[in-house]
Design a protein around this motif. Sequence first.
Motif, PDB file in Angstrom:
ATOM      1  N   ARG A  71      33.249 -38.249 -16.377  1.00  0.00           N
ATOM      2  CA  ARG A  71      32.705 -39.499 -16.776  1.00  0.00           C
ATOM      3  C   ARG A  71      33.149 -39.789 -18.287  1.00  0.00           C
ATOM      4  NH1 ARG A  71      28.387 -36.953 -14.389  1.00  0.00           N
ATOM      5  NH2 ARG A  71      27.347 -36.403 -16.286  1.00  0.00           N
ATOM      6  N   LEU A  72      33.325 -38.842 -19.260  1.00  0.00           N
ATOM      7  CA  LEU A  72      33.810 -39.117 -20.488  1.00  0.00           C
ATOM      8  C   LEU A  72      35.157 -39.880 -20.463  1.00  0.00           C
ATOM      9  CD1 LEU A  72      32.827 -36.345 -23.016  1.00  0.00           C
ATOM     10  CD2 LEU A  72      32.678 -38.710 -23.472  1.00  0.00           C
ATOM     11  N   VAL A  73      36.039 -38.934 -19.743  1.00  0.00           N
ATOM     12  CA  VAL A  73      37.524 -39.453 -19.686  1.00  0.00           C
ATOM     13  C   VAL A  73      37.562 -40.786 -18.949  1.00  0.00           C
ATOM     14  CG1 VAL A  73      39.747 -39.244 -18.213  1.00  0.00           C
ATOM     15  CG2 VAL A  73      38.371 -37.111 -19.568  1.00  0.00           C
ATOM     16  N   ASP A  74      36.765 -41.229 -17.880  1.00  0.00           N
ATOM     17  CA  ASP A  74      36.571 -42.399 -17.231  1.00  0.00           C
ATOM     18  C   ASP A  74      36.403 -43.567 -18.223  1.00  0.00           C
ATOM     19  OD1 ASP A  74      36.817 -41.486 -14.656  1.00  0.00           O
ATOM     20  OD2 ASP A  74      35.050 -41.281 -13.925  1.00  0.00           O
ATOM     21  N   ARG A  75      35.286 -43.350 -18.833  1.00  0.00           N
ATOM     22  CA  ARG A  75      35.012 -44.499 -19.939  1.00  0.00           C
ATOM     23  C   ARG A  75      36.090 -44.758 -20.903  1.00  0.00           C
ATOM     24  NH1 ARG A  75      29.660 -42.074 -19.059  1.00  0.00           N
ATOM     25  NH2 ARG A  75      30.031 -40.348 -20.860  1.00  0.00           N
ATOM     26  N   LEU A  76      36.906 -43.670 -21.504  1.00  0.00           N
ATOM     27  CA  LEU A  76      37.925 -43.750 -22.476  1.00  0.00           C
ATOM     28  C   LEU A  76      39.130 -44.465 -21.831  1.00  0.00           C
ATOM     29  CD1 LEU A  76      37.774 -40.280 -24.023  1.00  0.00           C
ATOM     30  CD2 LEU A  76      36.967 -42.731 -25.324  1.00  0.00           C
ATOM     31  N   GLU A  77      39.293 -43.922 -20.402  1.00  0.00           N
ATOM     32  CA  GLU A  77      40.468 -44.696 -19.848  1.00  0.00           C
ATOM     33  C   GLU A  77      40.143 -46.144 -19.540  1.00  0.00           C
ATOM     34  OE1 GLU A  77      43.170 -43.585 -16.236  1.00  0.00           O
ATOM     35  OE2 GLU A  77      41.193 -43.420 -15.703  1.00  0.00           O
ATOM     36  N   LYS A  78      38.816 -46.513 -19.215  1.00  0.00           N
ATOM     37  CA  LYS A  78      38.501 -47.881 -18.962  1.00  0.00           C
ATOM     38  C   LYS A  78      38.657 -48.872 -20.235  1.00  0.00           C
ATOM     39  CE  LYS A  78      34.429 -50.838 -17.321  1.00  0.00           C
ATOM     40  NZ  LYS A  78      33.072 -50.728 -16.944  1.00  0.00           N
ATOM     41  N   ARG A  79      38.450 -48.202 -21.408  1.00  0.00           N
ATOM     42  CA  ARG A  79      38.426 -48.676 -22.808  1.00  0.00           C
ATOM     43  C   ARG A  79      39.882 -48.815 -23.100  1.00  0.00           C
ATOM     44  NH1 ARG A  79      34.810 -48.082 -26.771  1.00  0.00           N
ATOM     45  NH2 ARG A  79      36.203 -49.469 -28.156  1.00  0.00           N
TER      46      ARG A  79
END
Length: 155
Positions: free
Chosen positions: A81-89
Amino acid sequence: MTVPSSKPVSEFSDYQFGDSVGYLISRVSAKLWNMGTQRTMPELGITSAQGSVLFMVASGKCTTAAELAREYGIDASAATRLVDRLEKRGLLTRLRCSKDRRIVRLAVTPEGSAIAEQMPAIFAGVREQLLSGFTPEEVGFLKSMLRRALINGGG
């Protein structure tokens, strides 16, 4: 059906939870993250945890979500989830390994790298604020004791 016997209340009231080493370490850890986020959110628009992840990936300390999960002591889904948020940004990308397609490596984008470069100064500022009034010897002793505790805990 039998009702389980309960311990006398006095046994619980004798325990000073606020003096527990685990409780104190947990509170200091939470305070560090919160103080970091108070700086990173207005300055960079991310949480201190997200900034820390960017720094760990940019420095090469962690190159996969599984390594992040182990390093931070969180479950794989939380790391994802952390990686997902950073990738989305647009701060982090996932790169599938050409030799083993099961492995997905993490890399910071140029924008993520720019943020990662700012993290040491932010973390140093938080540390200075939190340890204000400590002598350099006390800080060294504290770090030494925490390292020993980590070793005693298996890493």
